[in-house]
Design an enzyme around this catalytic site. Structure first.
Site, PDB file in Angstrom:
ATOM      1  NE  ARG A  72      27.529  23.097  -3.533  1.00  0.00           N
ATOM      2  CZ  ARG A  72      26.380  22.416  -3.436  1.00  0.00           C
ATOM      3  NH1 ARG A  72      26.169  21.361  -4.175  1.00  0.00           N
ATOM      4  NH2 ARG A  72      25.451  22.812  -2.592  1.00  0.00           N
ATOM      5  CD  GLU A 107      25.043  23.980   2.902  1.00  0.00           C
ATOM      6  OE1 GLU A 107      25.105  23.248   3.905  1.00  0.00           O
ATOM      7  OE2 GLU A 107      24.445  23.634   1.868  1.00  0.00           O
ATOM      8  CG  ASN A 149      26.989  21.438   1.159  1.00  0.00           C
ATOM      9  OD1 ASN A 149      26.041  21.144   1.887  1.00  0.00           O
ATOM     10  ND2 ASN A 149      26.985  22.508   0.398  1.00  0.00           N
ATOM     11  CB  SER A 162      24.410  17.057  -5.563  1.00  0.00           C
ATOM     12  OG  SER A 162      23.677  18.091  -4.972  1.00  0.00           O
ATOM     13  CE  LYS A 220      23.296  23.774   6.861  1.00  0.00           C
ATOM     14  NZ  LYS A 220      23.044  22.548   6.113  1.00  0.00           N
ATOM     15  CE  LYS A 240      21.546  28.459   7.011  1.00  0.00           C
ATOM     16  NZ  LYS A 240      22.725  28.423   6.121  1.00  0.00           N
ATOM     17  CD  GLU A 260      24.334  19.445   5.022  1.00  0.00           C
ATOM     18  OE1 GLU A 260      24.224  20.019   3.920  1.00  0.00           O
ATOM     19  OE2 GLU A 260      24.802  20.004   6.023  1.00  0.00           O
ATOM     20  N   GLY A 261      20.497  18.911   2.460  1.00  0.00           N
ATOM     21  CA  GLY A 261      19.633  18.517   1.346  1.00  0.00           C
ATOM     22  C   GLY A 261      18.505  19.482   1.041  1.00  0.00           C
ATOM     23  NE  ARG A 311      22.988  25.379  -5.385  1.00  0.00           N
ATOM     24  CZ  ARG A 311      22.889  24.986  -4.115  1.00  0.00           C
ATOM     25  NH1 ARG A 311      21.999  24.089  -3.765  1.00  0.00           N
ATOM     26  NH2 ARG A 311      23.680  25.504  -3.206  1.00  0.00           N
TER      27      ARG A 311
HETATM   28  P1  ADP Z   1      21.249  22.832   3.058  1.00  0.00           P
HETATM   29  O1  ADP Z   1      22.406  22.142   3.690  1.00  0.00           O
HETATM   30  O2  ADP Z   1      19.956  22.169   3.339  1.00  0.00           O
HETATM   31  O3  ADP Z   1      21.474  23.116   1.599  1.00  0.00           O
HETATM   32  P2  ADP Z   1      21.655  25.703   3.441  1.00  0.00           P
HETATM   33  O4  ADP Z   1      22.313  26.289   4.618  1.00  0.00           O
HETATM   34  O5  ADP Z   1      22.445  25.717   2.178  1.00  0.00           O
HETATM   35  O6  ADP Z   1      21.143  24.249   3.809  1.00  0.00           O
HETATM   36  O7  ADP Z   1      20.306  26.483   3.192  1.00  0.00           O
HETATM   37  C1  ADP Z   1      19.450  26.185   2.103  1.00  0.00           C
HETATM   38  C2  ADP Z   1      19.215  27.421   1.252  1.00  0.00           C
HETATM   39  O8  ADP Z   1      18.700  28.481   2.071  1.00  0.00           O
HETATM   40  C3  ADP Z   1      20.444  28.004   0.590  1.00  0.00           C
HETATM   41  O9  ADP Z   1      20.725  27.373  -0.638  1.00  0.00           O
HETATM   42  C4  ADP Z   1      20.050  29.458   0.420  1.00  0.00           C
HETATM   43  O10 ADP Z   1      19.248  29.641  -0.728  1.00  0.00           O
HETATM   44  C5  ADP Z   1      19.207  29.730   1.645  1.00  0.00           C
HETATM   45  N1  ADP Z   1      20.050  30.300   2.719  1.00  0.00           N
HETATM   46  C6  ADP Z   1      20.656  29.616   3.721  1.00  0.00           C
HETATM   47  N2  ADP Z   1      21.369  30.444   4.522  1.00  0.00           N
HETATM   48  C7  ADP Z   1      21.229  31.677   4.005  1.00  0.00           C
HETATM   49  C8  ADP Z   1      21.706  32.979   4.380  1.00  0.00           C
HETATM   50  N3  ADP Z   1      22.469  33.155   5.453  1.00  0.00           N
HETATM   51  N4  ADP Z   1      21.347  34.034   3.616  1.00  0.00           N
HETATM   52  C9  ADP Z   1      20.555  33.866   2.525  1.00  0.00           C
HETATM   53  N5  ADP Z   1      20.056  32.683   2.136  1.00  0.00           N
HETATM   54  C10 ADP Z   1      20.381  31.594   2.858  1.00  0.00           C
HETATM   55 MG    MG Z   2      24.222  21.570   2.763  1.00  0.00          MG
HETATM   56 MG    MG Z   3      22.920  24.327   0.781  1.00  0.00          MG
END
Ligand code: ADP
Ligand code: MG
Ligand code: MG
Length: 517
Positions: free
Chosen positions: A133, A151, A153, A158, A331, A407, A411-412, A493
């Site tokens: 995803r 990101e 995945n 999920s 990441k 970051k 994950e999660g 989402r």
């Molecule tokens: P995970 O793998 O834990 O889901 P993410 O990189 O998706 O990690 O970060 C979790 C959440 O943080 C994302 O769903 C988003 O809401 C927010 N986020 C992450 N990176 C960004 C970004 N560059 N700009 C804005 N929001 C972000």
């Molecule tokens: Mg993720």
């Molecule tokens: Mg995410």
């Protein structure tokens, strides 16, 4: 984006009786169609009988989403599938990144260890399956709206099950409830609600791998095994995929990750055998292992859990994902792809004349490289390279840090550090470990409002949407041949604009679907 919708959609619904009636429609439809989760202990103290479910949080209306962005995200998914299949096949590339991180991150080090052990004895399965995803937010650049990747995945991606249901919910409401709203402008709005086959698409990916595995040499029936977390609340999301698969007569079983060693064994030819806990005379050969667990440290409380992951990895089952595919989703990988490779350069990535050479390593066609590059935003390492040193200045500056998210390789949800919390967190870790994090520019989508129904309460206000595009890919990791590469629906989402994290399961976000504008 209010201008895109003329400010009339989504409607605010000022009348509380009307609002409650719409909420009631949603509550009933959701339970009737499995748009649901198990209740957390905080909501229901005693669900010991396991009979209770509650509504998944959801928006009252599908959020407006730019059509061009939606099209672009869908159009590029099969290229992303190819990119990540190709990265997974490049052990040397992943090893280099793991080396930078493992000293500060035991979890990544342990995963790598599992891969090393299996490599030593030799893998007996060449095929790899990815249910991916790719997540995006819309970035406004002057008049231009552009998707930017949050990101990618590669493990336990999920909400494909609930997402298809959310699209159906909003379609249902558009046919039944919305036309009767008092707000006549909103009531007469013709919504463009695209099809969403995320559950079917992901199941089709699993089916492709199941078919590719072939028959058991020993004459056992074959099956797909879902490895899940104990006490999983997002179980119906997973069940929707299972039911889809079972419709095509594939035996599917669920096994808690913590019970792998009790319930499975490895034959001399390293077939993974699963014995039904309820009938020990029923032995299945596992064709496909689908991990909806094992993506974070909490699933590995002891060495036995690592032995369990090793047992899966060394088996002849097609694993979704293998350790290498899981690591391809770090990441750090996303950062390296987005950072120009010239060591002297600290400039941003979005210069299409000067795209990062790491991308060239995996994607031969220039037009595909450019299409991928358009979806990247600025991401920096926090190491001692020139761009890493630039990033360290940004991350430790009390003003500049406000534009970034930091970051770790996790994950999660719930693992990141946002804006002004970055400098403080960096102070708590030794500088030699900073390189296990990446620094990413925060994407700020155009403002939108919607109403979220969560735990029976309505929350109205500014929202931020994150689009996920699912893709399925089956490939031969030895020859590099791709046997199946498909787009598999989408996820929207939505979270309140005051929240940094957007995870639905983590309690920050909610399910939504797109109304194309
Ligand atoms: P995970 O793998 O834990 O889901 P993410 O990189 O998706 O990690 O970060 C979790 C959440 O943080 C994302 O769903 C988003 O809401 C927010 N986020 C992450 N990176 C960004 C970004 N560059 N700009 C804005 N929001 C972000
Ligand atoms: Mg993720
Ligand atoms: Mg995410």
């Amino acid at each position: 984006m209010a201008s895109l919708t003329g400010g009339t959609y989504p409607p605010a619904i000022e009348d509380s009786a009307e609002r409650d009636a719409l909420a009631q429609e949603i509550k009933d439809w959701s339970i009737a169609h499995g748009l649901a989760v198990r209740p957390p202990p905080a909501v229901v103290e005693n669900n010991a009988e396991g009979i209770l479910a509650m509504n998944a949080p959801v928006t009252l209306f599908p959020s407006p989403f730019p059509k061009s962005c939606f099209r672009e995200a869908k159009a590029i998914q099969t290229t992303y599938n190819e990119l990540y299949a190709s990265i997974s096949n490049d052990e040397e590339f992943i090893a280099g990144l793991v080396q930078e991180i493992a000293g500060a991150d035991d979890f990544i080090a342990n995963l790598w260890q599992v891969h090393q052990r299996v490599k030593k004895e030799g893998y007996v399965q060449n095929l790899s399956l990815g249910l991916f995803r790719s997540d995006y937010m819309v970035h406004q650049d002057g008049d231009r709206l552009q998707i930017k990747q949050v990101e990618f995945n590669t493990i336990a991606s999920s909400f494909g099950g609930l997402s298809a249901q959310t699209s159906l919910l909003h379609k249902h409401l558009a046919q039944t409830s919305y036309p009767h709203l008092q707000d006549t402008a909103a009531a007469s709005t013709q919504l463009d609600l695209p099809e969403n086959d995320s559950a079917k698409g992901l199941a089709a990916g699993l089916k492709a791998a199941y078919d590719a595995y072939g028959k058991s040499e020993q004459g056992h029936p074959t099956c797909v095994l879902f490895l899940v977390q104990g006490g999983e609340r997002n179980v119906f999301d997973q069940r929707h995929l299972e039911y889809e698969l079972q419709q095509s007569s594939v035996p599917v079983f669920r096994l808690p990750f913590s019970e792998i060693l009790q319930r499975t064994s490895i034959s001399p030819k390293r077939q993974l055998l699963y014995t039904l806990p309820t009938n020990s005379s029923k032995v299945f050969e596992v064709a496909v292992v689908y991990l909806r667990a094992g993506y974070g440290p909490s699933d590995y409380p002891d060495q036995a859990a690592w032995e369990a992951r090793y047992q899966i990895e060394r088996s002849s089952a097609i694993v979704c994902p293998t350790v290498l595919t899981q690591l391809a989703g770090m990441k750090k990988v996303q950062q390296v792809l987005a950072t120009p490779e010239q060591s002297s350069s600290t400039s941003p990535v979005n210069n299409s004349d000067n795209y990062p050479t790491a991308l060239k390593r995996f994607i031969p066609q220039e037009h595909n490289q450019k299409a991928l590059l358009r979806t990247f935003t600025n991401i920096y390492p926090l190491d001692t390279t020139p761009s890493g040193l630039t990033a360290r200045k940004l991350a430790t500056d009390p003003e500049l840090c406000k534009r970034y998210v930091m970051k770790p390789q996790r994950e999660g949800g719930g693992n990141n550090f946002y804006r002004t919390s970055i400098p403080a967190h960096l102070k708590t870790i030794p500088e030699k470990h900073w390189s296990s994090y990446i620094l990413m520019e925060i994407i700020t989508p155009p403002p939108l409002t919607n109403t979220i129904l969560r735990n029976g309460q309505l929350e109205k206000g500014g929202v931020i949407c994150e689009l996920g595009i699912y893709g399925t890919c089956l490939w031969d990791s030895t020859s590099g041949e791709i046997l199946h590469n498909k787009l598999a629906g989408y996820l929207l989402r939505t979270k309140g604009d005051q929240s940094e994290e957007g995870g639905v399961a983590a309690g920050f976000g909610c399910m939504d679907s797109v109304a194309l504008v």
